[in-house]
Design a protein around this motif. Structure first.
Motif, PDB file in Angstrom:
ATOM      1  N   ARG A  33       7.834   0.214  -8.239  1.00 57.59           N
ATOM      2  CA  ARG A  33       7.435   1.077  -9.351  1.00 57.59           C
ATOM      3  C   ARG A  33       6.332   2.047  -8.920  1.00 57.59           C
ATOM      4  O   ARG A  33       6.342   3.223  -9.291  1.00 57.59           O
ATOM      5  CB  ARG A  33       6.971   0.220 -10.534  1.00 57.59           C
ATOM      6  CG  ARG A  33       8.105  -0.526 -11.216  1.00 57.59           C
ATOM      7  CD  ARG A  33       7.602  -1.535 -12.229  1.00 57.59           C
ATOM      8  NE  ARG A  33       6.916  -0.926 -13.364  1.00 57.59           N
ATOM      9  CZ  ARG A  33       6.453  -1.617 -14.403  1.00 57.59           C
ATOM     10  NH1 ARG A  33       6.605  -2.944 -14.433  1.00 57.59           N
ATOM     11  NH2 ARG A  33       5.858  -1.005 -15.400  1.00 57.59           N
ATOM     12  N   VAL A  34       5.395   1.561  -8.150  1.00 62.09           N
ATOM     13  CA  VAL A  34       4.309   2.416  -7.673  1.00 62.09           C
ATOM     14  C   VAL A  34       4.848   3.482  -6.725  1.00 62.09           C
ATOM     15  O   VAL A  34       4.516   4.667  -6.837  1.00 62.09           O
ATOM     16  CB  VAL A  34       3.220   1.565  -6.991  1.00 62.09           C
ATOM     17  CG1 VAL A  34       2.271   2.451  -6.175  1.00 62.09           C
ATOM     18  CG2 VAL A  34       2.431   0.781  -8.031  1.00 62.09           C
ATOM     19  N   ASP A  35       5.710   3.079  -5.791  1.00 59.97           N
ATOM     20  CA  ASP A  35       6.254   4.054  -4.841  1.00 59.97           C
ATOM     21  C   ASP A  35       7.052   5.139  -5.557  1.00 59.97           C
ATOM     22  O   ASP A  35       6.934   6.329  -5.235  1.00 59.97           O
ATOM     23  CB  ASP A  35       7.142   3.347  -3.818  1.00 59.97           C
ATOM     24  CG  ASP A  35       6.340   2.601  -2.768  1.00 59.97           C
ATOM     25  OD1 ASP A  35       5.096   2.755  -2.748  1.00 59.97           O
ATOM     26  OD2 ASP A  35       6.944   1.860  -1.973  1.00 59.97           O
ATOM     27  N   ARG A  36       7.852   4.753  -6.516  1.00 63.96           N
ATOM     28  CA  ARG A  36       8.652   5.746  -7.248  1.00 63.96           C
ATOM     29  C   ARG A  36       7.772   6.637  -8.122  1.00 63.96           C
ATOM     30  O   ARG A  36       8.118   7.787  -8.389  1.00 63.96           O
ATOM     31  CB  ARG A  36       9.720   5.051  -8.096  1.00 63.96           C
ATOM     32  CG  ARG A  36      10.853   4.462  -7.263  1.00 63.96           C
ATOM     33  CD  ARG A  36      11.948   3.889  -8.161  1.00 63.96           C
ATOM     34  NE  ARG A  36      13.078   3.405  -7.384  1.00 63.96           N
ATOM     35  CZ  ARG A  36      14.060   4.162  -6.943  1.00 63.96           C
ATOM     36  NH1 ARG A  36      14.061   5.469  -7.205  1.00 63.96           N
ATOM     37  NH2 ARG A  36      15.049   3.644  -6.242  1.00 63.96           N
ATOM     38  N   PHE A  59       6.470   9.195  -5.349  1.00 62.14           N
ATOM     39  CA  PHE A  59       7.629  10.026  -5.030  1.00 62.14           C
ATOM     40  C   PHE A  59       8.885   9.318  -5.524  1.00 62.14           C
ATOM     41  O   PHE A  59       9.076   8.140  -5.239  1.00 62.14           O
ATOM     42  CB  PHE A  59       7.747  10.267  -3.518  1.00 62.14           C
ATOM     43  CG  PHE A  59       9.009  11.021  -3.154  1.00 62.14           C
ATOM     44  CD1 PHE A  59       9.026  12.404  -3.216  1.00 62.14           C
ATOM     45  CD2 PHE A  59      10.170  10.350  -2.818  1.00 62.14           C
ATOM     46  CE1 PHE A  59      10.198  13.111  -2.920  1.00 62.14           C
ATOM     47  CE2 PHE A  59      11.338  11.045  -2.522  1.00 62.14           C
ATOM     48  CZ  PHE A  59      11.358  12.427  -2.572  1.00 62.14           C
ATOM     49  N   PRO A  60       9.683   9.975  -6.331  1.00 60.81           N
ATOM     50  CA  PRO A  60       9.713  11.418  -6.590  1.00 60.81           C
ATOM     51  C   PRO A  60       9.049  11.857  -7.903  1.00 60.81           C
ATOM     52  O   PRO A  60       9.138  13.027  -8.252  1.00 60.81           O
ATOM     53  CB  PRO A  60      11.210  11.692  -6.662  1.00 60.81           C
ATOM     54  CG  PRO A  60      11.760  10.450  -7.308  1.00 60.81           C
ATOM     55  CD  PRO A  60      10.930   9.313  -6.769  1.00 60.81           C
ATOM     56  N   PHE A  61       8.367  10.948  -8.622  1.00 62.55           N
ATOM     57  CA  PHE A  61       7.943  11.292  -9.983  1.00 62.55           C
ATOM     58  C   PHE A  61       6.783  12.285 -10.020  1.00 62.55           C
ATOM     59  O   PHE A  61       6.814  13.238 -10.800  1.00 62.55           O
ATOM     60  CB  PHE A  61       7.564  10.039 -10.766  1.00 62.55           C
ATOM     61  CG  PHE A  61       7.351  10.300 -12.233  1.00 62.55           C
ATOM     62  CD1 PHE A  61       8.426  10.505 -13.079  1.00 62.55           C
ATOM     63  CD2 PHE A  61       6.073  10.372 -12.773  1.00 62.55           C
ATOM     64  CE1 PHE A  61       8.239  10.761 -14.428  1.00 62.55           C
ATOM     65  CE2 PHE A  61       5.871  10.620 -14.117  1.00 62.55           C
ATOM     66  CZ  PHE A  61       6.961  10.816 -14.952  1.00 62.55           C
ATOM     67  N   THR A  62       5.738  12.072  -9.215  1.00 60.62           N
ATOM     68  CA  THR A  62       4.550  12.928  -9.330  1.00 60.62           C
ATOM     69  C   THR A  62       4.316  13.832  -8.130  1.00 60.62           C
ATOM     70  O   THR A  62       3.520  14.771  -8.219  1.00 60.62           O
ATOM     71  CB  THR A  62       3.276  12.085  -9.547  1.00 60.62           C
ATOM     72  OG1 THR A  62       3.087  11.222  -8.422  1.00 60.62           O
ATOM     73  CG2 THR A  62       3.385  11.257 -10.812  1.00 60.62           C
ATOM     74  N   ALA A  68      -0.267   8.403 -10.625  1.00 61.38           N
ATOM     75  CA  ALA A  68       0.862   7.570 -10.230  1.00 61.38           C
ATOM     76  C   ALA A  68       0.756   6.172 -10.837  1.00 61.38           C
ATOM     77  O   ALA A  68       1.759   5.586 -11.255  1.00 61.38           O
ATOM     78  CB  ALA A  68       0.939   7.486  -8.710  1.00 61.38           C
ATOM     79  N   ALA A  69      -0.454   5.620 -10.887  1.00 62.66           N
ATOM     80  CA  ALA A  69      -0.634   4.298 -11.493  1.00 62.66           C
ATOM     81  C   ALA A  69      -0.244   4.320 -12.962  1.00 62.66           C
ATOM     82  O   ALA A  69       0.443   3.417 -13.452  1.00 62.66           O
ATOM     83  CB  ALA A  69      -2.084   3.844 -11.334  1.00 62.66           C
ATOM     84  N   ALA A 125       0.845  -1.197   0.000  1.00 68.34           N
ATOM     85  CA  ALA A 125       0.000   0.000   0.000  1.00 68.34           C
ATOM     86  C   ALA A 125       0.875   1.239   0.000  1.00 68.34           C
ATOM     87  O   ALA A 125       1.873   1.297   0.718  1.00 68.34           O
ATOM     88  CB  ALA A 125      -0.918   0.012   1.222  1.00 68.34           C
ATOM     89  N   ASN A 126       0.502   2.206  -0.814  1.00 67.70           N
ATOM     90  CA  ASN A 126       1.123   3.524  -0.785  1.00 67.70           C
ATOM     91  C   ASN A 126       0.054   4.509  -0.345  1.00 67.70           C
ATOM     92  O   ASN A 126      -0.990   4.630  -0.996  1.00 67.70           O
ATOM     93  CB  ASN A 126       1.674   3.920  -2.157  1.00 67.70           C
ATOM     94  CG  ASN A 126       2.433   5.234  -2.121  1.00 67.70           C
ATOM     95  OD1 ASN A 126       1.870   6.281  -1.803  1.00 67.70           O
ATOM     96  ND2 ASN A 126       3.718   5.201  -2.434  1.00 67.70           N
ATOM     97  N   VAL A 127       0.311   5.214   0.759  1.00 68.80           N
ATOM     98  CA  VAL A 127      -0.702   6.090   1.343  1.00 68.80           C
ATOM     99  C   VAL A 127      -0.364   7.563   1.179  1.00 68.80           C
ATOM    100  O   VAL A 127      -0.975   8.417   1.807  1.00 68.80           O
ATOM    101  CB  VAL A 127      -0.905   5.768   2.838  1.00 68.80           C
ATOM    102  CG1 VAL A 127      -1.428   4.354   3.015  1.00 68.80           C
ATOM    103  CG2 VAL A 127       0.398   5.961   3.623  1.00 68.80           C
ATOM    104  N   GLN A 128       0.604   7.874   0.306  1.00 64.41           N
ATOM    105  CA  GLN A 128       1.043   9.263   0.171  1.00 64.41           C
ATOM    106  C   GLN A 128       0.267  10.071  -0.862  1.00 64.41           C
ATOM    107  O   GLN A 128       0.353  11.303  -0.863  1.00 64.41           O
ATOM    108  CB  GLN A 128       2.533   9.314  -0.166  1.00 64.41           C
ATOM    109  CG  GLN A 128       3.441   8.906   0.972  1.00 64.41           C
ATOM    110  CD  GLN A 128       4.899   9.296   0.742  1.00 64.41           C
ATOM    111  OE1 GLN A 128       5.220  10.029  -0.199  1.00 64.41           O
ATOM    112  NE2 GLN A 128       5.777   8.811   1.595  1.00 64.41           N
ATOM    113  N   ALA A 129      -0.467   9.437  -1.745  1.00 69.03           N
ATOM    114  CA  ALA A 129      -1.156  10.179  -2.804  1.00 69.03           C
ATOM    115  C   ALA A 129      -2.064  11.249  -2.211  1.00 69.03           C
ATOM    116  O   ALA A 129      -2.832  10.989  -1.279  1.00 69.03           O
ATOM    117  CB  ALA A 129      -1.972   9.225  -3.671  1.00 69.03           C
TER     118      ALA A 129
END
Length: 413
Positions: A254-257, A260-263, A109-110, A96-100
């Motif tokens: 890939r999802v985490d990157r 952050f830091p991509f979007t 991000a997806a 899970a990524n909860v930063q969006a």
């Protein structure tokens, strides 16, 4: 369910900045004296509000727990790890990524994780309930990717599965998106997984609306089927305004990157802490009862509106969400929305499939948080229809709405 708001911060603001405090108090009064039927809105708990107004808002925390770009993140790392672990447990997800920051940020991000500009994507058309991030030319999605829309059956209003399969075979998309902001039925995730596998495509589930029902066991989960699930943490889930992503372990990095830091830059730690609170609340038996009541209320309200003469799309609902055409009562969607707003009934307009006119989109999440049940839904259907049929009913309807709002306050002092 009755709630008690956090008031200490409001008292401080009232003394320091009475002008802005008046704005906050005015909005609180608006919410307390009208009924919120916007399908994407709800009332966050006092614990969620407390986390949002906490000193975690002061902390800069670019990166992820244990790998931040700023010092002093030991405490906020605990908050994010709690949010991640609670989300994984709640939705039976490997990662899970909860930063969006929002649902749209999660979808961006997806796409960033799985696609490259110019790739072909299959998604529900905007006129049938697709979101702006599903290919609108005004949105990054429509500018960066080649979206091919699928639609719904003209008779039933349900997703045309044969069209989806045909379009996937013809266009061989890189990804297929399933999900909607105005489709009141459950998505057949197993079917979309089958079509995606056949086309060699990723499957992205945009579960911004039903994810709270999933948490409460009142809707099927996309997690076992989708490569990436995008969602919001407000709406039925009843947390802070924000987004999240769920995926398998093979796509985690890939999802985490992509977040952050991509979007995105620094994580909003107060919001992430509030997400952790909401995930904890959603894991309780009480929330499961709530989620099922949300659906029961929506079904009764949909049936009531249909009995009063509105054309309810798909003939009803499986979720918290209802879409209806007021044309049989002689009104277009915008006029109907304005008349209902004057009565204190706050809801949205939406596009209607295979029609030029706009309809009404409403939901039962907030009303159910206030403690309303099937009896109140039947009463509301009659109030709404009365206002739409005859403006003379407006004063009486406004009084009835005030009575209901007073009997079921979103927050109790």
């Amino acid at each position: 369910m009755s709630l008690t708001p956090v008031s200490a911060a409001a008292d401080t603001l009232r003394r320091q900045d009475p002008e802005l405090a008046g704005v906050l108090l005015g909005e609180r009064e608006r919410q307390a004296s009208t009924l919120q039927l916007i399908a994407a809105e709800n009332f966050a708990s006092p614990a969620v509000l407390a986390a949002l107004g906490s000193t975690l808002a002061n902390k800069y925390a670019e990166g992820y727990p244990g790998a931040r770009h700023h010092g002093g993140c030991e405490i906020v790392d605990v908050a994010e790890r709690l949010a991640v672990e609670r989300a994984k447990t709640l939705f039976a997800a490997e990662h899970a990524n909860v930063q969006a920051h929002s649902g749209s940020s999660a979808v961006l991000a997806a796409y960033a994780a799985l696609l490259r500009p110019g790739d072909t994507v299959l998604a529900l058309g905007l006129s049938c309930g697709g979101h702006l991030t599903h290919g609108s030319p005004a949105n990054f999605s429509g500018r960066w990717f080649d979206f091919v829309p699928y639609g719904v059956d003209a008779e039933t209003g349900r997703i045309d599965h044969e069209q989806v399969r045909t379009l996937a075979r013809v266009h061989r998309p890189k990804a297929i998106v399933c999900g909607s902001i105005a489709y009141p039925r459950h998505i057949d995730y197993a079917f979309f997984r089958e079509v995606a596998d056949e086309a060699g495509a990723y499957l992205i589930a945009d579960a911004a609306h039903p994810i709270g029902l999933v948490a409460g066991g009142a809707a099927p989960s996309p997690v076992p089927y989708a490569d990436v699930v995008c969602a919001t943490t407000h709406k039925v889930l009843r947390g802070p305004r924000g987004g999240m992503l769920l995926c398998g372990g093979e796509l985690a990095e890939r999802v985490d990157r992509a977040v952050f830091p991509f979007t995105q830059g620094g994580a909003q730690m107060h919001t992430i802490a509030a997400k952790a609170v909401a995930f904890g609340e959603a894991s309780t038996p009480a929330f499961a009862v709530y989620a099922h009541q949300v659906v029961a209320n929506a079904r009764v309200l949909a049936a009531g509106l249909a009995a009063e003469g509105l054309a309810v799309t798909t003939g009803g609902t499986d979720t918290h969400l209802i879409t209806a055409d007021p044309a049989p009562l002689g009104l277009d969607g915008r006029t109907a929305r304005g008349r209902l707003a004057a009565a204190g009934l706050v809801l949205d307009c939406c596009a209607l499939p295979h029609a030029d006119a706009r309809g009404l989109r409403l939901g039962t999440a907030a009303l159910t948080t206030q403690g309303m049940a099937e009896g109140e839904m039947g009463r509301l259907a009659k109030v709404m229809a009365g206002v739409l049929r005859d403006e003379v009913e407006l004063k009486r309807a406004r009084e009835e709405v005030r009575e209901l709002a007073g009997a079921f306050p979103p927050y109790r002092d």
